[in-house]
Design an enzyme around this catalytic site. Sequence first.
Site, PDB file in Angstrom:
ATOM      1  N   LYS A 268       1.585  -1.508   0.144  1.00  0.00           N
ATOM      2  CA  LYS A 268       0.099  -0.058  -0.399  1.00  0.00           C
ATOM      3  C   LYS A 268       0.426   1.572  -0.796  1.00  0.00           C
ATOM      4  O   LYS A 268       1.989   1.215   0.804  1.00  0.00           O
ATOM      5  CB  LYS A 268      -0.834  -0.226   1.267  1.00  0.00           C
ATOM      6  CG  LYS A 268      -1.681   1.354   1.119  1.00  0.00           C
ATOM      7  CD  LYS A 268      -2.583   1.090   2.418  1.00  0.00           C
ATOM      8  CE  LYS A 268      -3.202   2.426   2.901  1.00  0.00           C
ATOM      9  NZ  LYS A 268      -3.848   2.314   3.760  1.00  0.00           N
ATOM     10  N   ASP A 273      -2.145  10.434   3.438  1.00  0.00           N
ATOM     11  CA  ASP A 273      -3.765   9.621   3.528  1.00  0.00           C
ATOM     12  C   ASP A 273      -4.195  11.045   4.907  1.00  0.00           C
ATOM     13  O   ASP A 273      -4.456  10.917   5.924  1.00  0.00           O
ATOM     14  CB  ASP A 273      -3.376   8.431   4.362  1.00  0.00           C
ATOM     15  CG  ASP A 273      -4.926   8.335   4.528  1.00  0.00           C
ATOM     16  OD1 ASP A 273      -6.508   8.643   4.046  1.00  0.00           O
ATOM     17  OD2 ASP A 273      -5.656   7.502   5.328  1.00  0.00           O
ATOM     18  N   LYS A 280      -9.817  12.943   7.426  1.00  0.00           N
ATOM     19  CA  LYS A 280      -9.228  12.883   9.305  1.00  0.00           C
ATOM     20  C   LYS A 280      -9.705  14.393  10.294  1.00  0.00           C
ATOM     21  O   LYS A 280      -9.306  14.852  10.019  1.00  0.00           O
ATOM     22  CB  LYS A 280      -7.897  11.724   8.819  1.00  0.00           C
ATOM     23  CG  LYS A 280      -8.210  10.737   8.379  1.00  0.00           C
ATOM     24  CD  LYS A 280      -6.324   9.969   8.436  1.00  0.00           C
ATOM     25  CE  LYS A 280      -6.652   8.654   8.066  1.00  0.00           C
ATOM     26  NZ  LYS A 280      -6.987   7.860   8.366  1.00  0.00           N
ATOM     27  N   ASP A 291       1.739   6.529   5.667  1.00  0.00           N
ATOM     28  CA  ASP A 291       0.313   5.295   4.759  1.00  0.00           C
ATOM     29  C   ASP A 291       1.358   4.961   3.736  1.00  0.00           C
ATOM     30  O   ASP A 291       0.298   3.970   3.349  1.00  0.00           O
ATOM     31  CB  ASP A 291      -0.429   6.380   4.452  1.00  0.00           C
ATOM     32  CG  ASP A 291      -1.875   4.420   4.959  1.00  0.00           C
ATOM     33  OD1 ASP A 291      -1.686   4.140   5.055  1.00  0.00           O
ATOM     34  OD2 ASP A 291      -2.677   5.866   4.501  1.00  0.00           O
ATOM     35  N   ASP A 350     -12.003   7.424   3.639  1.00  0.00           N
ATOM     36  CA  ASP A 350     -11.091   6.720   4.190  1.00  0.00           C
ATOM     37  C   ASP A 350     -10.605   5.657   4.396  1.00  0.00           C
ATOM     38  O   ASP A 350      -9.347   4.977   4.892  1.00  0.00           O
ATOM     39  CB  ASP A 350     -11.331   7.384   5.671  1.00  0.00           C
ATOM     40  CG  ASP A 350     -10.144   8.068   6.994  1.00  0.00           C
ATOM     41  OD1 ASP A 350      -8.667   7.938   6.225  1.00  0.00           O
ATOM     42  OD2 ASP A 350      -9.743   7.769   7.768  1.00  0.00           O
ATOM     43  N   GLU A 352      -9.301   3.567   1.676  1.00  0.00           N
ATOM     44  CA  GLU A 352      -9.020   3.617   0.570  1.00  0.00           C
ATOM     45  C   GLU A 352      -8.520   2.765  -0.084  1.00  0.00           C
ATOM     46  O   GLU A 352      -7.978   1.950  -1.098  1.00  0.00           O
ATOM     47  CB  GLU A 352      -8.371   5.269   0.318  1.00  0.00           C
ATOM     48  CG  GLU A 352      -6.634   5.599   0.854  1.00  0.00           C
ATOM     49  CD  GLU A 352      -6.854   5.305   2.292  1.00  0.00           C
ATOM     50  OE1 GLU A 352      -7.579   5.694   3.271  1.00  0.00           O
ATOM     51  OE2 GLU A 352      -5.207   5.405   2.541  1.00  0.00           O
ATOM     52  N   ARG A 354      -7.514  -0.616   1.405  1.00  0.00           N
ATOM     53  CA  ARG A 354      -8.528  -1.690   0.613  1.00  0.00           C
ATOM     54  C   ARG A 354      -8.134  -1.312  -1.198  1.00  0.00           C
ATOM     55  O   ARG A 354      -8.591  -2.348  -1.656  1.00  0.00           O
ATOM     56  CB  ARG A 354      -9.144  -2.305   1.311  1.00  0.00           C
ATOM     57  CG  ARG A 354     -10.448  -0.984   1.726  1.00  0.00           C
ATOM     58  CD  ARG A 354     -11.554  -1.380   2.399  1.00  0.00           C
ATOM     59  NE  ARG A 354     -10.719  -1.243   3.517  1.00  0.00           N
ATOM     60  CZ  ARG A 354     -11.160  -1.474   4.921  1.00  0.00           C
ATOM     61  NH1 ARG A 354     -12.522  -2.136   5.414  1.00  0.00           N
ATOM     62  NH2 ARG A 354     -11.128  -1.136   6.082  1.00  0.00           N
TER      63      ARG A 354
HETATM   64  N1  BES Z   1      -4.301   4.209   7.072  1.00  0.00           N
HETATM   65  C1  BES Z   1      -5.144   4.767   7.442  1.00  0.00           C
HETATM   66  C2  BES Z   1      -5.294   3.285   8.763  1.00  0.00           C
HETATM   67  C3  BES Z   1      -4.103   3.333   9.865  1.00  0.00           C
HETATM   68  C4  BES Z   1      -4.459   4.380  11.200  1.00  0.00           C
HETATM   69  C5  BES Z   1      -2.422   3.200   9.889  1.00  0.00           C
HETATM   70  C6  BES Z   1      -3.889   4.468  11.591  1.00  0.00           C
HETATM   71  C7  BES Z   1      -1.635   4.185  10.766  1.00  0.00           C
HETATM   72  C8  BES Z   1      -2.404   4.778  11.176  1.00  0.00           C
HETATM   73  C9  BES Z   1      -6.197   3.837   6.735  1.00  0.00           C
HETATM   74  O1  BES Z   1      -6.225   4.041   5.154  1.00  0.00           O
HETATM   75  C10 BES Z   1      -8.074   4.364   6.793  1.00  0.00           C
HETATM   76  O2  BES Z   1      -7.960   5.556   7.191  1.00  0.00           O
HETATM   77  N2  BES Z   1      -8.189   3.191   7.872  1.00  0.00           N
HETATM   78  C11 BES Z   1     -10.027   3.996   8.396  1.00  0.00           C
HETATM   79  C12 BES Z   1     -11.093   2.706   8.046  1.00  0.00           C
HETATM   80  C13 BES Z   1     -12.379   3.374   8.040  1.00  0.00           C
HETATM   81  C14 BES Z   1     -12.398   4.081   8.000  1.00  0.00           C
HETATM   82  C15 BES Z   1     -12.942   2.027   7.595  1.00  0.00           C
HETATM   83  C16 BES Z   1      -9.680   3.714   9.957  1.00  0.00           C
HETATM   84  O3  BES Z   1      -9.014   3.022  10.421  1.00  0.00           O
HETATM   85  O4  BES Z   1     -10.049   4.325  10.352  1.00  0.00           O
HETATM   86 ZN    ZN Z   2      -4.140   4.700   4.830  1.00  0.00          ZN
HETATM   87 MN    MN Z   3      -7.363   6.124   4.577  1.00  0.00          MN
END
Ligand code: BES
Ligand code: ZN
Ligand code: MN
Length: 500
Positions: A268, A273, A280, A291, A350, A352, A354
Amino acid sequence: MKIALGSAGAHTEVDLLAVLVSEDELAKNGTVDELDAALDGALRRAIKDEEFTAKRESSLTLQTLGRCPFRKVVLLGLGASSKVGAPEIRAAAARAAKAANAEKAASLAITLRSKADADELQPAAEGVALGAYRFTKYFTGDRRPKKSIERVQFGWYHAKDSVKPSAEQKRALAQAEAVAQSVNLTRDLVNEPANTLTPARLAEVAVEVAKKHGLTVKVFDREKIRAEGMQLLDAVGRGSRNEPRFIHLTYKPEKARKSRKRVVLVGKGLTFDSGGLCIKPAPGMGEMKSDMAGAALAVGAMNAVAQLKPDVEVHALIAAAENMPDGDAYRPGDVWGSLDGKTVEIINTDAEGRLVLADALAYGRKLQPDVMIDHATLTGACLVALGTQTAGFYANDDELAETYLKAAKTAGESMWRMPLLEELREGLKSDIADLKHTGDRYGGSIIGALFLREFIGDAKWVHLDIAGPAFLDRVSALGPKGGTGYGVLSFLAYLDALTA
Ligand code: BES
Ligand code: ZN
Ligand code: MN
């Protein structure tokens, strides 16, 4: 950093001496005795006073007050010798390098327990190079480190001042250098801010690595991404002026052989992000420059593979994009196609990671790999489940899981197998498309993995959710705060297991 073999005792001319010692060897360690004699009994006295027993991760530092060439000596505890393996040696050597940095030492001698057997020398040499790492490129003036470690000498009790390494020792040192350099490259990429490390720049670095070490590389720009039908990668990248890239690095062993295994490594690569339109909150958003740690791992791993030349074909696929809010950004409620053909309803912009991975996995599948391994800083939920230091490990094959987890153990990296719970698959059902990309908040890391599974076909597959260990806000066993380079060592150890 120059690495040599030679003496590492009371008379060695260096700025700092570090002695690796295990619990059961402390009482009869020749180097400790020799130092103790040079220091008029001060070392054994300090060991007693400070109750130093050489437990794992413990250390004892003593001033030599002009009685030795070095100002200080550090004893580094390894724990019980029956439990000392490569991870313990690597971590102790990293602590020696950290101590040398703190002391502004330019030269460091490290006393090993054996006469530098390759299986002790290699992790030790990896450890110093990893422990010495600092990300200092943006410091100016006084903030720039004035000294860094230039010379490291590995020795043992009563070693001659200078020792010519055997062929095996030479190989161990060369491999250690390649491995540590590669992990540090991964760290550099993760630490690099998103204003300079754009998807295009990430692709340039991949091309540089390929050119330097003779790998094949293909880079798709936005136009080509669209032409290929990578609609999900395109969707995620739409909101940014920094256009997405898809990167395909290939390592093939020189001699053609039919039965050789083929491994596809997917990363990834979100260079930033922001969350996109589902933006966020400000606290912690800056950390999302990390990220792209899965992509950085893929570049670092290929940098190592190209030098170690294992007897296995390795492809690295990187889906790089920046997730930003914009007039052209993808939105919740959108439906997008994918390289695989499946349609996806967007729920939360958010989630993104996957999406870009789905297209990369679908591309990877076409390479007909024996195994496909993806790394992604995928979910905050994984941090909630396992803490910051352990990756969530998913696999659709038990034998593969066992091999990989065993490799991770020898690499000293913490991962924990998570279940692909079928009952959560329900959450990915969409009313208007083949799939939606998020389900319930609960089980978030598992749901992310289940979504990815939709795109792997019948490939044997490992998914690592590295949201925690890829980037730490405190110092780690092998390095400073920030990008850790997590995952490179395990992947290389897995390739080792595969070709053994
Ligand atoms: N890049 C983030 C996940 C992340 C969070 C990595 C904290 C490192 C530290 C990912 O893209 C994300 O935002 N995931 C969301 C998914 C949700 C919207 C289903 C999350 O984890 O809140
Ligand atoms: Zn992310
Ligand atoms: Mn994200």
